[in-house]
Design a protein around this motif. Structure first.
Motif, PDB file in Angstrom:
ATOM      1  N   ASP A 153       0.968  -7.161  -6.139  1.00 18.77           N
ATOM      2  CA  ASP A 153       2.144  -6.283  -6.024  1.00 18.77           C
ATOM      3  C   ASP A 153       3.430  -7.034  -5.694  1.00 18.77           C
ATOM      4  OD1 ASP A 153       1.025  -3.880  -6.682  1.00 18.77           O
ATOM      5  OD2 ASP A 153       0.403  -3.427  -4.630  1.00 18.77           O
ATOM      6  N   GLU A 154       3.347  -7.979  -4.734  1.00 23.80           N
ATOM      7  CA  GLU A 154       4.594  -8.633  -4.312  1.00 23.80           C
ATOM      8  C   GLU A 154       5.134  -9.523  -5.420  1.00 23.80           C
ATOM      9  OE1 GLU A 154       1.710  -8.571  -2.869  1.00 23.80           O
ATOM     10  OE2 GLU A 154       1.026 -10.581  -2.336  1.00 23.80           O
ATOM     11  N   ILE A 155       4.238 -10.138  -6.211  1.00 21.90           N
ATOM     12  CA  ILE A 155       4.661 -10.955  -7.350  1.00 21.90           C
ATOM     13  C   ILE A 155       5.300 -10.046  -8.399  1.00 21.90           C
ATOM     14  CG2 ILE A 155       3.791 -12.309  -9.330  1.00 21.90           C
ATOM     15  CD1 ILE A 155       3.498 -14.021  -6.975  1.00 21.90           C
ATOM     16  N   TYR A 156       4.629  -8.930  -8.663  1.00 22.44           N
ATOM     17  CA  TYR A 156       5.164  -8.008  -9.669  1.00 22.44           C
ATOM     18  C   TYR A 156       6.543  -7.480  -9.257  1.00 22.44           C
ATOM     19  CZ  TYR A 156       6.235  -4.017 -12.438  1.00 22.44           C
ATOM     20  OH  TYR A 156       6.907  -3.140 -13.219  1.00 22.44           O
ATOM     21  N   ALA A 157       6.699  -7.159  -7.982  1.00 26.05           N
ATOM     22  CA  ALA A 157       7.972  -6.616  -7.502  1.00 26.05           C
ATOM     23  C   ALA A 157       9.117  -7.610  -7.745  1.00 26.05           C
ATOM     24  CB  ALA A 157       7.875  -6.265  -6.023  1.00 26.05           C
ATOM     25  N   VAL A 158       8.877  -8.895  -7.441  1.00 29.52           N
ATOM     26  CA  VAL A 158       9.915  -9.922  -7.645  1.00 29.52           C
ATOM     27  C   VAL A 158      10.208 -10.063  -9.139  1.00 29.52           C
ATOM     28  CG1 VAL A 158      10.504 -12.362  -7.355  1.00 29.52           C
ATOM     29  CG2 VAL A 158       9.239 -11.171  -5.567  1.00 29.52           C
ATOM     30  N   TRP A 159       9.142 -10.124  -9.929  1.00 24.80           N
ATOM     31  CA  TRP A 159       9.316 -10.268 -11.379  1.00 24.80           C
ATOM     32  C   TRP A 159      10.116  -9.087 -11.951  1.00 24.80           C
ATOM     33  CZ3 TRP A 159       7.936  -7.155 -15.500  1.00 24.80           C
ATOM     34  CH2 TRP A 159       8.124  -7.732 -16.774  1.00 24.80           C
ATOM     35  N   ASP A 180       0.843  -1.202   0.000  1.00 22.79           N
ATOM     36  CA  ASP A 180       0.000   0.000   0.000  1.00 22.79           C
ATOM     37  C   ASP A 180       0.874   1.246   0.000  1.00 22.79           C
ATOM     38  OD1 ASP A 180      -2.407  -1.324   0.130  1.00 22.79           O
ATOM     39  OD2 ASP A 180      -2.364  -1.441   2.309  1.00 22.79           O
ATOM     40  N   LYS A 181       1.962   1.149   0.762  1.00 25.04           N
ATOM     41  CA  LYS A 181       2.812   2.327   0.908  1.00 25.04           C
ATOM     42  C   LYS A 181       3.548   2.647  -0.381  1.00 25.04           C
ATOM     43  CE  LYS A 181       3.623   1.619   5.768  1.00 25.04           C
ATOM     44  NZ  LYS A 181       4.580   1.000   6.677  1.00 25.04           N
ATOM     45  N   LYS A 182       4.010   1.582  -1.044  1.00 20.25           N
ATOM     46  CA  LYS A 182       4.781   1.833  -2.242  1.00 20.25           C
ATOM     47  C   LYS A 182       4.423   0.791  -3.303  1.00 20.25           C
ATOM     48  CE  LYS A 182       9.518   2.655  -3.768  1.00 20.25           C
ATOM     49  NZ  LYS A 182       9.393   1.741  -4.921  1.00 20.25           N
ATOM     50  N   ALA A 183       3.313   1.024  -3.974  1.00 17.03           N
ATOM     51  CA  ALA A 183       2.944   0.115  -5.050  1.00 17.03           C
ATOM     52  C   ALA A 183       3.869   0.381  -6.222  1.00 17.03           C
ATOM     53  CB  ALA A 183       1.500   0.340  -5.447  1.00 17.03           C
ATOM     54  N   PRO A 184       4.588  -0.648  -6.681  1.00  9.99           N
ATOM     55  CA  PRO A 184       5.502  -0.416  -7.794  1.00  9.99           C
ATOM     56  C   PRO A 184       4.734  -0.053  -9.060  1.00  9.99           C
ATOM     57  CG  PRO A 184       5.379  -2.762  -7.267  1.00  9.99           C
ATOM     58  CD  PRO A 184       4.573  -2.040  -6.245  1.00  9.99           C
ATOM     59  N   GLU A 185       5.294   0.820  -9.840  1.00 10.08           N
ATOM     60  CA  GLU A 185       4.626   1.268 -11.055  1.00 10.08           C
ATOM     61  C   GLU A 185       4.666   0.161 -12.106  1.00 10.08           C
ATOM     62  OE1 GLU A 185       5.273   5.019 -13.808  1.00 10.08           O
ATOM     63  OE2 GLU A 185       5.339   5.449 -11.659  1.00 10.08           O
ATOM     64  N   ARG A 186       3.529  -0.098 -12.716  1.00 10.39           N
ATOM     65  CA  ARG A 186       3.454  -1.186 -13.708  1.00 10.39           C
ATOM     66  C   ARG A 186       3.758  -0.672 -15.109  1.00 10.39           C
ATOM     67  NH1 ARG A 186       0.808  -5.697 -11.091  1.00 10.39           N
ATOM     68  NH2 ARG A 186       0.978  -5.092  -8.931  1.00 10.39           N
ATOM     69  N   PRO A 187       4.214  -1.595 -15.987  1.00  7.46           N
ATOM     70  CA  PRO A 187       4.471  -1.172 -17.369  1.00  7.46           C
ATOM     71  C   PRO A 187       3.165  -0.937 -18.130  1.00  7.46           C
ATOM     72  CG  PRO A 187       4.854  -3.539 -17.113  1.00  7.46           C
ATOM     73  CD  PRO A 187       4.548  -3.000 -15.752  1.00  7.46           C
TER      74      PRO A 187
END
Ligand code: HEC
Length: 170
Positions: free
Chosen positions: A152-158, A50-57
């Motif tokens: 989010d956590e899956i996307y961050a690792v990927w 929630d605090k830092k959702a990584p930006e998606r492509p």
């Protein structure tokens, strides 16, 4: 989540209110304390995502285009929400795997972007090749759409692995 925060807020304010009626001098401290507690409660209830959702492509129109193309070309096998088959790990009677989920719940996110592009272009044992049916941009839009479905956590690792992969293969 919002309801819970509201509840915490009301609870803390009433604590502050009681303190005020007890003694005027300590009310400022009590209110400050309540405010601090509230801040801490809010902080704790937010996950790191929630605090830092990584930006998606992909921007909105790319992702929407990907969703449309997915519905037209892929959903009949992978499901309307890319949820795939529950038993995607088990071969069927003819030795083929059922279409896997592409929504982040299976292992699509183990593959860097380039590998996903190749899979979509070349197909698999069962999956048809899309090289002559979709443009590079269309394939890219579909991948952006799929990525938008991942937690989010899956996307961050990927994203981290994909960046490393890109660096190595440059
Ligand atoms: C005829 C059914 C079918 C269609 C249509 C289809 N797929 Fe597949 N897909 C599969 C199957 C089955 C697999 C597993 C590999 C195999 O046996 O072909 C697969 C595998 C994949 C994989 C690899 C997944 C992983 O975790 O490694 C990706 C990515 C994928 N498909 C994306 C797509 C996209 C994007 C489309 C539309 C452009 C699409 N597929 C259309 C059946 C299909």
């Amino acid at each position: 989540m919002k309801t819970m925060l509201l509840f915490v807020l009301v609870a803390l304010l009433s604590v502050a209110g009681n303190a005020e009626s007890d003694e005027a001098a300590s009310s400022a401290t009590a209110q400050q304390q309540a405010a601090d507690e509230l801040k801490q409660a809010v902080d704790e209830s937010l996950t790191s995502a929630d605090k830092k959702a990584p930006e998606r492509p992909g921007d909105f129109s790319m992702v929407m285009n990907g969703a449309k193309l997915f519905a037209k070309n892929c959903a009949q096998c992978h499901g309307p929400r890319a949820q795939g088959f529950v038993n995607w790990r088990r071969r069927d009677a003819s030795g083929n795997f059922p279409p896997p989920p592409l929504d982040g719940s299976a292992h699509t996110w183990h593959h860097p972007r380039r590998q996903l592009v190749n899979t979509i272009k070349n197909g698999g044992r069962v999956m048809p090749p899309f090289e002559s049916r979709l443009t590079e941009t269309e394939i890219s839009n579909i991948i952006d759409y799929l990525i938008s479905l991942w937690p989010d956590e899956i996307y961050a690792v990927w994203a981290e692995r994909n960046a490393k992969f890109e660096k190595r293969s440059r």
